[in-house]
Motif scaffolding. Sequence first.
Motif, PDB file in Angstrom:
ATOM      1  N   THR A 263       0.934  -1.171   0.033  1.00  0.00           N
ATOM      2  CA  THR A 263       0.061   0.079  -0.077  1.00  0.00           C
ATOM      3  C   THR A 263       0.834   1.129  -0.002  1.00  0.00           C
ATOM      4  O   THR A 263       0.596   2.184  -0.669  1.00  0.00           O
TER       5      THR A 263
ATOM      6  N   GLU B 208     -13.070   3.620   8.207  1.00  0.00           N
ATOM      7  CA  GLU B 208     -13.551   2.960   6.809  1.00  0.00           C
ATOM      8  C   GLU B 208     -12.339   2.964   5.971  1.00  0.00           C
ATOM      9  O   GLU B 208     -12.526   3.857   5.168  1.00  0.00           O
ATOM     10  N   THR B 209     -11.185   2.065   6.295  1.00  0.00           N
ATOM     11  CA  THR B 209     -10.373   2.182   5.251  1.00  0.00           C
ATOM     12  C   THR B 209      -9.789   0.673   5.330  1.00  0.00           C
ATOM     13  O   THR B 209      -9.729   0.179   6.216  1.00  0.00           O
ATOM     14  N   THR B 210      -9.198   0.520   4.119  1.00  0.00           N
ATOM     15  CA  THR B 210      -8.438  -0.605   4.207  1.00  0.00           C
ATOM     16  C   THR B 210      -6.841  -0.247   4.050  1.00  0.00           C
ATOM     17  O   THR B 210      -6.008  -1.435   3.805  1.00  0.00           O
ATOM     18  N   ASP B 211      -6.400   0.795   3.782  1.00  0.00           N
ATOM     19  CA  ASP B 211      -5.219   1.139   3.755  1.00  0.00           C
ATOM     20  C   ASP B 211      -4.325   0.947   4.936  1.00  0.00           C
ATOM     21  O   ASP B 211      -3.124   0.771   4.670  1.00  0.00           O
TER      22      ASP B 211
ATOM     23  N   VAL C 265      -4.674   0.161   9.180  1.00  0.00           N
ATOM     24  CA  VAL C 265      -5.609  -0.413  10.609  1.00  0.00           C
ATOM     25  C   VAL C 265      -4.944   0.224  12.076  1.00  0.00           C
ATOM     26  O   VAL C 265      -3.435   0.507  12.134  1.00  0.00           O
TER      27      VAL C 265
ATOM     28  N   THR D 287     -12.070  -3.592  11.082  1.00  0.00           N
ATOM     29  CA  THR D 287     -11.520  -4.980  10.469  1.00  0.00           C
ATOM     30  C   THR D 287     -10.932  -4.754   9.131  1.00  0.00           C
ATOM     31  O   THR D 287     -11.561  -3.857   8.236  1.00  0.00           O
ATOM     32  N   VAL D 288      -9.874  -5.389   8.954  1.00  0.00           N
ATOM     33  CA  VAL D 288      -9.341  -5.423   7.595  1.00  0.00           C
ATOM     34  C   VAL D 288      -9.157  -6.727   7.312  1.00  0.00           C
ATOM     35  O   VAL D 288      -8.711  -7.571   8.040  1.00  0.00           O
ATOM     36  N   ASP D 289      -8.945  -7.344   5.965  1.00  0.00           N
ATOM     37  CA  ASP D 289      -8.787  -8.761   5.755  1.00  0.00           C
ATOM     38  C   ASP D 289      -7.401  -9.100   5.480  1.00  0.00           C
ATOM     39  O   ASP D 289      -7.322 -10.233   5.111  1.00  0.00           O
ATOM     40  N   TRP D 290      -6.482  -8.162   5.925  1.00  0.00           N
ATOM     41  CA  TRP D 290      -5.259  -8.614   5.334  1.00  0.00           C
ATOM     42  C   TRP D 290      -4.253  -8.865   6.687  1.00  0.00           C
ATOM     43  O   TRP D 290      -2.976  -8.813   6.440  1.00  0.00           O
TER      44      TRP D 290
ATOM     45  N   PRO E  74      -5.805 -11.862   1.785  1.00  0.00           N
ATOM     46  CA  PRO E  74      -7.232 -11.438   1.809  1.00  0.00           C
ATOM     47  C   PRO E  74      -7.942 -12.767   1.292  1.00  0.00           C
ATOM     48  O   PRO E  74      -7.648 -13.222   0.350  1.00  0.00           O
TER      49      PRO E  74
END
Length: 105
Positions: A16, A72-75, A77, A88-91, A104
Amino acid sequence: MAIELEFINLVVRKSTLASKYQGGIEQFKKDLPNQSLREDEELVRFGCMNWNDLAHFESKINSKGLAYNEQETTDYVIISSLQGALWTVDWIGFSANSCFAIDPA
């Protein structure tokens, strides 16, 4: 490999940083306001002991390309030693007082 977590942690994937952060991974490391850097092959962690320091650093990284909108970000945590991951992030996976990258689903 796992990264040790302490008090308040901001964890971001190196991929990222390479694709979104102005100046990439090396600039992110230079922008760190303290000596708390922890990293493995896939993740980088910034740590601090109070929420004000986190807010200041988070403002800096958001201005350099990482996205954030009301948890609300996946960049990246935020992980608190008292609360766990704030969203929550899936990585990312957890083990005791550490985190590690996962693929993920």
